[in-house]
Design a protein around this motif. Structure first.
Motif, PDB file in Angstrom:
ATOM      1  N   THR A  68       0.830  -1.203   0.000  1.00  0.00           N
ATOM      2  CA  THR A  68       0.000   0.000   0.000  1.00  0.00           C
ATOM      3  C   THR A  68       0.865   1.254   0.000  1.00  0.00           C
ATOM      4  N   ALA A  69       1.907   1.238   0.821  1.00  0.00           N
ATOM      5  CA  ALA A  69       2.808   2.386   0.891  1.00  0.00           C
ATOM      6  C   ALA A  69       3.511   2.610  -0.450  1.00  0.00           C
ATOM      7  N   ALA A  70       3.997   1.528  -1.061  1.00  0.00           N
ATOM      8  CA  ALA A  70       4.653   1.651  -2.366  1.00  0.00           C
ATOM      9  C   ALA A  70       3.666   2.136  -3.424  1.00  0.00           C
ATOM     10  N   GLY A 145      -2.093  -4.345  10.637  1.00  0.00           N
ATOM     11  CA  GLY A 145      -2.337  -3.220   9.745  1.00  0.00           C
ATOM     12  C   GLY A 145      -2.127  -1.885  10.431  1.00  0.00           C
ATOM     13  N   ILE A 146      -2.628  -1.751  11.645  1.00  0.00           N
ATOM     14  CA  ILE A 146      -2.470  -0.494  12.391  1.00  0.00           C
ATOM     15  C   ILE A 146      -1.009  -0.283  12.796  1.00  0.00           C
ATOM     16  N   PHE A 147      -0.391  -1.334  13.324  1.00  0.00           N
ATOM     17  CA  PHE A 147       0.980  -1.221  13.826  1.00  0.00           C
ATOM     18  C   PHE A 147       1.969  -0.879  12.713  1.00  0.00           C
ATOM     19  N   PHE A 148       1.926  -1.629  11.616  1.00  0.00           N
ATOM     20  CA  PHE A 148       2.893  -1.413  10.542  1.00  0.00           C
ATOM     21  C   PHE A 148       2.604  -0.116   9.777  1.00  0.00           C
ATOM     22  N   ALA A 149       1.332   0.271   9.687  1.00  0.00           N
ATOM     23  CA  ALA A 149       1.011   1.550   9.047  1.00  0.00           C
ATOM     24  C   ALA A 149       1.583   2.711   9.851  1.00  0.00           C
ATOM     25  N   TYR A 150       1.521   2.597  11.168  1.00  0.00           N
ATOM     26  CA  TYR A 150       2.109   3.646  12.011  1.00  0.00           C
ATOM     27  C   TYR A 150       3.605   3.769  11.759  1.00  0.00           C
ATOM     28  N   LEU A 151       4.292   2.637  11.694  1.00  0.00           N
ATOM     29  CA  LEU A 151       5.738   2.675  11.454  1.00  0.00           C
ATOM     30  C   LEU A 151       6.053   3.254  10.076  1.00  0.00           C
ATOM     31  N   PRO A 157       8.770   9.185   2.762  1.00  0.00           N
ATOM     32  CA  PRO A 157       7.762   9.523   1.758  1.00  0.00           C
ATOM     33  C   PRO A 157       6.445  10.059   2.326  1.00  0.00           C
ATOM     34  N   PHE A 158       6.192   9.852   3.610  1.00  0.00           N
ATOM     35  CA  PHE A 158       4.907  10.252   4.174  1.00  0.00           C
ATOM     36  C   PHE A 158       5.033  11.391   5.186  1.00  0.00           C
ATOM     37  N   GLN A 159       6.126  12.119   5.076  1.00  0.00           N
ATOM     38  CA  GLN A 159       6.321  13.281   5.938  1.00  0.00           C
ATOM     39  C   GLN A 159       5.868  14.561   5.224  1.00  0.00           C
ATOM     40  N   ASP A 160       5.166  15.411   5.944  1.00  0.00           N
ATOM     41  CA  ASP A 160       4.790  16.745   5.453  1.00  0.00           C
ATOM     42  C   ASP A 160       4.078  16.704   4.104  1.00  0.00           C
ATOM     43  N   LEU A 161       3.122  15.798   3.959  1.00  0.00           N
ATOM     44  CA  LEU A 161       2.357  15.728   2.712  1.00  0.00           C
ATOM     45  C   LEU A 161       1.378  16.898   2.636  1.00  0.00           C
ATOM     46  N   PRO A 162       1.138  17.422   1.429  1.00  0.00           N
ATOM     47  CA  PRO A 162       0.150  18.493   1.300  1.00  0.00           C
ATOM     48  C   PRO A 162      -1.246  17.982   1.624  1.00  0.00           C
ATOM     49  N   SER A 163      -2.145  18.885   1.985  1.00  0.00           N
ATOM     50  CA  SER A 163      -3.491  18.465   2.395  1.00  0.00           C
ATOM     51  C   SER A 163      -4.271  17.820   1.261  1.00  0.00           C
ATOM     52  N   ALA A 164      -3.948  18.187   0.028  1.00  0.00           N
ATOM     53  CA  ALA A 164      -4.607  17.590  -1.137  1.00  0.00           C
ATOM     54  C   ALA A 164      -3.602  16.725  -1.877  1.00  0.00           C
ATOM     55  N   ASN A 165      -3.740  15.418  -1.787  1.00  0.00           N
ATOM     56  CA  ASN A 165      -2.851  14.508  -2.505  1.00  0.00           C
ATOM     57  C   ASN A 165      -3.589  13.203  -2.777  1.00  0.00           C
ATOM     58  N   ALA A 230      -7.197  -4.868   3.213  1.00  0.00           N
ATOM     59  CA  ALA A 230      -6.367  -3.825   2.606  1.00  0.00           C
ATOM     60  C   ALA A 230      -6.697  -2.463   3.202  1.00  0.00           C
ATOM     61  N   ASN A 231      -7.945  -2.278   3.610  1.00  0.00           N
ATOM     62  CA  ASN A 231      -8.335  -0.999   4.203  1.00  0.00           C
ATOM     63  C   ASN A 231      -7.768  -0.802   5.611  1.00  0.00           C
ATOM     64  N   PHE A 232      -7.421  -1.878   6.299  1.00  0.00           N
ATOM     65  CA  PHE A 232      -6.807  -1.729   7.627  1.00  0.00           C
ATOM     66  C   PHE A 232      -5.546  -0.855   7.544  1.00  0.00           C
ATOM     67  N   PRO A 233      -4.548  -1.232   6.743  1.00  0.00           N
ATOM     68  CA  PRO A 233      -3.357  -0.385   6.672  1.00  0.00           C
ATOM     69  C   PRO A 233      -3.590   0.911   5.893  1.00  0.00           C
ATOM     70  N   ALA A 234      -4.467   0.893   4.888  1.00  0.00           N
ATOM     71  CA  ALA A 234      -4.700   2.101   4.089  1.00  0.00           C
ATOM     72  C   ALA A 234      -5.296   3.216   4.945  1.00  0.00           C
TER      73      ALA A 234
END
Length: 289
Positions: A68-70, A145-151, A157-165, A230-234
């Protein structure tokens, strides 16, 4: 002197019913022989080592989180160069999630919906065992899903993302869907996922399996259908990366999506694919699978 009894040769010849019963006991379907074997391995591990089974369930959402991250990461970059291309890159990269899950021996709740339901129908396991196995899989898929998504949310790649992406907009769109839309899309999503699992069981060549899985999963990812695991980590990744600022993302909206996705996934995977094929293969003819 005892008179020897006359030998009843007819009694030693198996009846037609006995022969038929023996033939029926031997599973004619190569696919269902593999399903039975896989199910028995799952149940044996679950009963002998709950912790190891739980670890395999968490591994499934580790690979889903990475996929999901990729997928979102490449989509975010693709949208910068060619608006509208993110959907294609997302679907392609997300498809690798199931490749990792299958080849790394992880336990995925939406495929286990099929395995345990078919197992109960074919009298391989009791309903109580099926419920425990499936419930445990879903629970640790969620935890993973929750634990690995947090990490993952802590990575670059997921730092300081704009509000619309692409990530935030995509999750907001998921959470705005109606109950019937989520339910129907979830049916088709798990039809596709379990079709990929069937392909994996039937094919022998690993390279062929990988290509087939990627292109089958691409269908549901590209169409944006709903898959509860898939929605758990997303959802978790979007929440942590946005610091909880996504429009419409509330506990109620998340639970609404997950509930109807869960029910729809069960119908699509366990009933439409699993039970239908189990019923069609319960035949005296040689037309199986």
């Amino acid at each position: 002197m005892d008179i020897p009894h006359t030998r009843d040769y007819a009694a030693e010849v198996p009846s037609v019913d006995a022969v038929n019963a023996k033939e029926e006991a031997v599973e004619k379907s190569p696919l269902f022989r593999k399903i039975d074997e896989s199910l028995m391995n799952k149940v044996a591990l679950f009963k002998s080592s709950y912790a190891r089974y739980a670890a395999r369930a968490m591994l499934a959402t580790l690979f889903l989180t990475l996929g999901t991250a990729a997928a979102f990461g490449t989509a975010l970059q693709a949208e910068k160069f060619l608006p509208g291309s993110g959907k294609f890159t997302f679907a392609f990269m997300f498809s690798w999630s199931l490749v990792m899950i299958i080849f790394m021996g992880a336990e995925l709740g939406t495929s286990n919906m099929l395995f345990v339901t078919v197992g109960v129908y074919r009298k391989k396991i009791h309903f109580s065992t099926a419920a425990k196995v499936l419930g445990t899989t879903l629970l640790f898929n969620l935890i993973g899903g929750i634990f690995f998504a947090y990490l993952i949310s802590l990575t670059g790649p997921f730092q300081d993302l704009p509000s619309a992406n692409y990530l935030f907009d995509g999750i907001a769109a998921k959470l705005s869907k109606s109950s019937i839309q989520i339910f129907v899309e979830a049916i088709f999503a798990n039809i596709i996922v379990n079709t990929a699992f069937f392909i994996n069981l039937r094919m022998k060549d690993d390279a062929g399996k990988v290509m087939a899985i990627i292109f089958v999963i691409f269908i549901f990812a590209f169409l944006g259908y709903e898959h509860v695991i898939a929605n758990f980590p997303a959802f978790s990744l979007a929440f942590f990366a946005s610091h909880g600022t996504i429009a419409g993302m509330t506990l109620g909206s998340v639970l609404h999506n997950l509930f109807f996705a869960l029910i729809g996934n069960y119908v699509g995977g366990a009933l439409v694919i699993g039970m239908k094929y189990a019923w069609m293969n319960k035949t005296k003819t040689n037309y199986v699978d």
